[in-house]
Design a protein around this motif. Structure first.
Motif, short mmCIF file in Angstrom:
data_model
loop_
_atom_site.label_atom_id
_atom_site.label_comp_id
_atom_site.label_asym_id
_atom_site.label_seq_id
_atom_site.Cartn_x
_atom_site.Cartn_y
_atom_site.Cartn_z
N HIS A 1 41.72 -0.43 -6.23
CA HIS A 1 40.28 -0.19 -6.15
C HIS A 1 39.63 -1.27 -5.29
O HIS A 1 40.05 -2.44 -5.34
N GLU B 1 40.48 7.92 -8.65
CA GLU B 1 41.70 7.26 -9.09
C GLU B 1 42.74 8.33 -9.34
O GLU B 1 42.49 9.31 -10.04
N LYS C 1 46.15 9.32 -11.00
CA LYS C 1 47.08 8.91 -12.06
C LYS C 1 48.51 9.24 -11.66
O LYS C 1 48.76 10.15 -10.89
#
Length: 62
Positions: free
Chosen positions: A25, A48, A50
């Motif tokens: 990030h 994001e 996973k």
């Protein structure tokens, strides 16, 4: 220039929407996106994903 920092420049010649993909990030390494004028550009729609990243089961060669 602070030697503890890295700088990358992108020259965008056409108006439009662009994406920057990073492994971490932006806030993990104090990333700042700025226009030529110095104005800060805020990230839009950060996502994001996973299942990718530092998992020991993640295949290293794709």
């Amino acid at each position: 220039m602070n030697l503890d920092q890295s700088f990358y420049s992108f020259k965008i010649e056409e108006k439009g929407t662009y994406m920057i993909f990073t492994e971490h990030h932006p806030n993990e390494f104090d990333m700042i996106i700025a226009a030529e004028t110095g104005a800060t550009i805020d990230p839009q729609n950060p996502t994001e994903y996973k299942g990718l990243g530092h998992s020991p089961n993640f295949p290293r060669s794709l």
